[in-house]
Design an enzyme around this catalytic site. Sequence first.
Site, PDB file in Angstrom:
ATOM      1  N   ASP A 480       0.833  -1.199   0.000  1.00 46.58           N
ATOM      2  CA  ASP A 480       0.000   0.000   0.000  1.00 46.58           C
ATOM      3  C   ASP A 480       0.870   1.254   0.000  1.00 46.58           C
ATOM      4  OD1 ASP A 480      -2.296   1.520   0.151  1.00 46.58           O
ATOM      5  OD2 ASP A 480      -3.060   0.592   1.970  1.00 46.58           O
ATOM      6  N   ASP A 550     -10.448   2.035  -3.659  1.00 46.73           N
ATOM      7  CA  ASP A 550     -11.038   1.750  -2.350  1.00 46.73           C
ATOM      8  C   ASP A 550     -12.552   1.702  -2.436  1.00 46.73           C
ATOM      9  OD1 ASP A 550      -8.833   1.363  -0.860  1.00 46.73           O
ATOM     10  OD2 ASP A 550      -8.760   3.371   0.016  1.00 46.73           O
TER      11      ASP A 550
END
Length: 743
Positions: A480, A550
């Site tokens: 990430d 997301d």
Amino acid sequence: MANIIFHSNTKTFHLYNHQISYIMCVLENGHLGQLYYGKKIHDKEDFSYLVEKCGRPMTSYVFEGDRTFSLEHIRQEYPVYGSTDYRHPAVEILQENGSRISDFQYQCYEICGGKPKLNGLPATYTESDDEAMTLCVVLYDKVTQMKVELFYTIFEKGGVITRSVKLYNEGTRPVHLLTAMSLSLDLPDKEYVWMQLSGAWSRERHVKNRMLEPGIVAIDSMRGNSSHEHNPFMVLKRPNADENNGEVIGFSLIYSGNFRIQAEVDTHDVTRITAGINPAGFDWKLEPRESFQTPEAVMVYSDTGLNGMSQTFHRLYRKRLARGYWRDRPRPILNNNWEATYFDFTEDRLVEIAAKAKECGVELFVLDDGWFGERNNDQAGLGDWIANRERLPRGIKGLSERIEALGMKFGLWFEPEMTNKDSDLYRAHPDWILQTPERSASHGRYQYVLDFSRKEVVDCIYKMMYQILSESRISYIKWDMNRSITECYSAALPADRQGEVFHRYILGVYDLYERLTSAFPQVLFESCASGGGRFDPGMLYYAPQGWASDDSDAVERLKIQYGTSMCYPISSIGSHVSVTPNHQVFRNTPLHTRANVAYFGTFGYELDLNKLSEKEIGQVKEQITFMKEYRELFQFGTFYRLKSPFEGNETVWMVVSEDQNTAIVGWYRVLNGVNMSYSRVQLKGLKADTLYENTQNNTENYGDELMNLGLITTDVTSGEVVGDAVPCTDFESRIYLLKAKEQ
Ligand code: DGJ
């Protein structure tokens, strides 16, 4: 067949394969001129009539006594500014005396089979020399003694040409590269629609179009990551081109940092495309005997519209950009705990989630953020890549063994490039973050960016990650990156090298990826940057899949995945089923629609399956069985976009197997209507004479019917529910499975 011919009498290069031609020649002043790029044409010795020399008022000319040769009007390959050309250049070099003028003249060329590697940078590759041919044209500026090597690779299959540039300082004085684009292409007209993929966090890669007009259009990033805002990808399409017809050229930059893709249309409607590292803030000092390698840019020409272009990108990026063990393997169906627990979990709770997932057929359990250091929320712990023993008493090793004992693989989240001030790493090395002296350092999500331009920083993170990976049973890593760079400055570099930091940072990221993927070749890497903030071809070289956004809402995902598919293969698009109400848009969509969208990607679940009803669990089991049977087709089949979510209430796309015997159509409708029109959609890629069985509505049709009359998608419940038909609601979707009947 890919071929490169050099006609020595006219100093003309012709790169071609069965689809495209790319033609250049050495101009009268020694520079390299662009003559043609498009559909394949016959080879000829002389194309010099394409050099459009002309005298016009206010034009400046190169040769004394001549009023025809001006770089302002001549299409070039690697132009410079300020010596009759007033457009934005491909290269700009600041010299010790303050001059920025250079004059790159043709020296020689080399042609080889295959494709050389780009040191330290991701790039497409060949597996044998007959897959592609590479031309290197060498140019030289005698005042600075700078050498430029322009690389062009033409692939045998598809309308693909890749380009990159290497610059050498062969002089005795340092210079500063202020602009070093990977690609510059002058096209003879401006009759194009410029298409870009833009958005923001949770609405990445939406398709945006505008007509080119004189002036400059550009997309770029100055954030240190390629960004949610603009993807390093752009298409020029003829106004009459659509998904299936007409001329389009796609430009993609294999780079994950600050980039710029620009079109400058001059007053005579010549269009100059440049793509490369963003010149804004870039300043690379090149000492004598040093060289600089630009990232690679890829151009795909298609005369079969956007689908033709995308299919070429998909094949190239899936087979000759992505690498390693997972490249050709169907991807495991995973369950990620992030939306199920956020930071609130214990080892037992994770095992409980994993056990239910296993029961449903999930193959990989992924532990997301929160497992390390003092990471009880997003304000602490980044950089301390050691398991938090309060939550995980047996560490990652113990948890991974428990997960494997369930019969599943285990995956783990990292955010290697970041630190929180509340971390042991930061306390030990406060100077390891990017920050400008005497100024405050801004944070993003309470975190700071580690200075990955420094080898010792990358080494330290590598060591911590290596330790966990080697002692635990880890099959997957989610990498990430949750903030962009601010106050970019490295404490380790001198003042005159601060313009290098953004690029050196990305080189550090690539270096860590390279080391980890080499040390753990069977681990599947998924890239992520707050969803799709770094969903770019550079990442694909190391991580064959990326978390696309997301936003896991099925309706939002239609646009995100549709846009993403313009350039990126379906096997690279991380897509999961999540709970309702959805955590990003709080929308309730049917479970089958969430899966029907997620199938067109890597597929997985972002929820705690224990919280689903028995009926829903039954559905989940069916979804997983279906995906297991068809995931190779979804992920590696030929993908066609049929109806755009940007243009109406319905979205349709499909995949077709290589042998064209199986196809799956995904049909999605956002809002329900009443008493709606009859609807059908013309399919693509089937065999005209083959009879296909449609298992969704138990019909049989020939390929030519489905492709010409179309697949009937009318909603039988639109108006009145007759018999035992199940009434449709908003957010409806269907999957049509078409199988060739044995004849
Ligand atoms: C952002 C990612 O996109 C999410 O999937 C999740 O991993 C969080 N970060 C964790 O902090």
